[in-house]
Design a protein around this motif. Sequence first.
Motif, short mmCIF file in Angstrom:
data_model
loop_
_atom_site.label_atom_id
_atom_site.label_comp_id
_atom_site.label_asym_id
_atom_site.label_seq_id
_atom_site.Cartn_x
_atom_site.Cartn_y
_atom_site.Cartn_z
N ALA A 76 0.82 -1.21 0.00
CA ALA A 76 0.00 0.00 0.00
C ALA A 76 0.84 1.25 0.00
N ASP A 77 1.96 1.24 0.74
CA ASP A 77 2.81 2.42 0.78
C ASP A 77 3.52 2.65 -0.55
N GLY A 78 3.87 1.54 -1.24
CA GLY A 78 4.43 1.69 -2.57
C GLY A 78 3.42 2.29 -3.53
N GLN A 79 2.18 1.86 -3.40
CA GLN A 79 1.09 2.43 -4.21
C GLN A 79 0.95 3.92 -3.92
N LYS A 80 1.04 4.29 -2.65
CA LYS A 80 0.91 5.69 -2.26
C LYS A 80 2.04 6.53 -2.84
N ALA A 81 3.27 6.01 -2.80
CA ALA A 81 4.40 6.74 -3.37
C ALA A 81 4.23 6.94 -4.86
N GLY A 82 3.79 5.89 -5.55
CA GLY A 82 3.55 6.02 -6.98
C GLY A 82 2.46 7.03 -7.29
N ASP A 83 1.38 6.99 -6.51
CA ASP A 83 0.30 7.96 -6.71
C ASP A 83 0.80 9.39 -6.51
N GLU A 84 1.64 9.59 -5.49
CA GLU A 84 2.14 10.92 -5.21
C GLU A 84 3.00 11.45 -6.36
N ILE A 85 3.84 10.59 -6.90
CA ILE A 85 4.70 11.02 -8.01
C ILE A 85 3.86 11.29 -9.26
N MET A 86 2.90 10.44 -9.55
CA MET A 86 2.05 10.67 -10.72
C MET A 86 1.25 11.96 -10.57
N GLU A 87 0.86 12.28 -9.35
CA GLU A 87 0.15 13.54 -9.13
C GLU A 87 1.08 14.73 -9.36
N LEU A 88 2.33 14.61 -8.89
CA LEU A 88 3.30 15.70 -9.08
C LEU A 88 3.59 15.94 -10.56
N THR A 89 3.54 14.87 -11.36
CA THR A 89 3.80 15.01 -12.80
C THR A 89 2.52 15.19 -13.60
N ARG A 90 1.39 15.40 -12.90
CA ARG A 90 0.08 15.60 -13.55
C ARG A 90 -0.28 14.44 -14.46
N GLY A 91 0.10 13.25 -14.00
CA GLY A 91 -0.27 12.04 -14.71
C GLY A 91 0.64 11.66 -15.86
N ARG A 92 1.66 12.47 -16.13
CA ARG A 92 2.51 12.20 -17.29
C ARG A 92 3.57 11.15 -17.00
N GLY A 93 3.95 10.99 -15.73
CA GLY A 93 5.04 10.08 -15.40
C GLY A 93 6.38 10.78 -15.46
N VAL A 94 7.43 10.04 -15.17
CA VAL A 94 8.78 10.59 -15.02
C VAL A 94 9.64 10.22 -16.23
N ASP A 95 10.41 11.18 -16.70
CA ASP A 95 11.22 10.96 -17.90
C ASP A 95 12.39 10.01 -17.66
N VAL A 96 13.10 10.20 -16.53
CA VAL A 96 14.27 9.37 -16.21
C VAL A 96 14.15 8.90 -14.77
N ILE A 97 14.24 7.61 -14.57
CA ILE A 97 14.18 7.02 -13.23
C ILE A 97 15.46 6.23 -13.01
N ILE A 98 16.19 6.57 -11.95
CA ILE A 98 17.42 5.86 -11.64
C ILE A 98 17.23 5.17 -10.30
N ASP A 99 17.31 3.85 -10.32
CA ASP A 99 17.04 3.04 -9.14
C ASP A 99 18.37 2.56 -8.54
N PHE A 100 18.74 3.15 -7.41
CA PHE A 100 19.97 2.78 -6.73
C PHE A 100 19.76 1.68 -5.70
N VAL A 101 18.55 1.12 -5.66
CA VAL A 101 18.25 0.00 -4.76
C VAL A 101 18.19 -1.30 -5.55
N GLY A 102 17.30 -1.36 -6.50
CA GLY A 102 17.21 -2.54 -7.36
C GLY A 102 16.43 -3.69 -6.78
N SER A 103 15.55 -3.43 -5.81
CA SER A 103 14.69 -4.49 -5.29
C SER A 103 13.49 -4.63 -6.23
#
Length: 351
Positions: free
Chosen positions: A237-264
């Motif tokens: 649920a918290d992962g869903q919440k984080a994704g929702d927050e980012i999509m809201e910040l981008t007005r639904g467009r999504g992110v151009d570049v995502i760099i994952d330094f965790v890799g889980s």
Amino acid sequence: MKAFKLVHWGQPGQYVDIPKPKPGPNDVLIRMRAAGLCRSDLDMLDSQPGSAPYAESVDSNYVLGHENAGYVAELGANVTDLAVGEAVVVHHMPHCGNCRPCTDGMENHCQAFKRGAIATGRGCGGDGGLAEFLVAPRTEVISVGFEVDPVDYAPLTDAAVTAYHAVQTAVQRLKPGTSAAIIGIGGLGTYGVQFVKLLSAAQVYAVDTSEERLKVAREVGADSAILFREGGADGGADGQKAGDEIMELTRGRGVDVIIDFVGSSSTLQLAARISRARGRIVQVGMHPGGALEVGWGRLATSCEFAISLGSTRQDLREVCELARQGKLRIDVQKFGFDQIPEAYEKLRRGS
């Protein structure tokens, strides 16, 4: 000389006495000043015999330490462009100079030192810098001058430069009006935020499970900080919440570049969820078992997925120059050579 070795897989490192190395004609003998400790060191120490990716690829019984900085102590007969006493750093990825990647200027993919999913070298299959002296080929040694204490430059040789290389693989996409998400604000992610802000005009979203690390992300330039809790393969649920927050910040467009330094699996799933059409996901982190299922509807159309490995010597030169100009925040906690086990334990605890 004194050194700290990974003697046997799955056992704590040990202090040992080994012969002082001698430089060959094209080598540099370095009196060590500092060696950065890395999460991958713990992964090596924890590896059971035959396990992936380290113990199945290289033999144990080597000196740890792959983030190395010090002073020139002795020069091989053919080395004429350095001087004794000069401060230097060592590129963390050896290369042969002859294979196709090397001749294409991508020595981080050198075939001579590649073993499965990893690249071998000093501190990973070969003797590294947790010792009094280190020998390295002149081609892998970079001067940082005479007026510099190389302590602060040690973490640049892997943590910073690996983040820099990952950002460079996607920075051409980051025009004004675009966005980047940095997932995992640890040693690499903190540099990742800084490099995106230095090299582009993109909005930066920092993502981490720690409020304290997110505070650091804001201090080094992140425009937004998003708390993420891992809760199963899909982030819960918290992962869903984080994704929702980012999509809201981008007005639904999504992110151009995502760099994952965790890799889980959960952070990669988050990356796919917030991806944008014709965007790019770059995986750097090697979280055990981390994987992403791709296909129609699982990430944005035409979104590229890449795994970024290490860096090049030119990357390290550029990172050191940014540091010389005072453009990087470099957080260093110092430990004496007799405190290496204590330092590794603090690294393990995330403190």
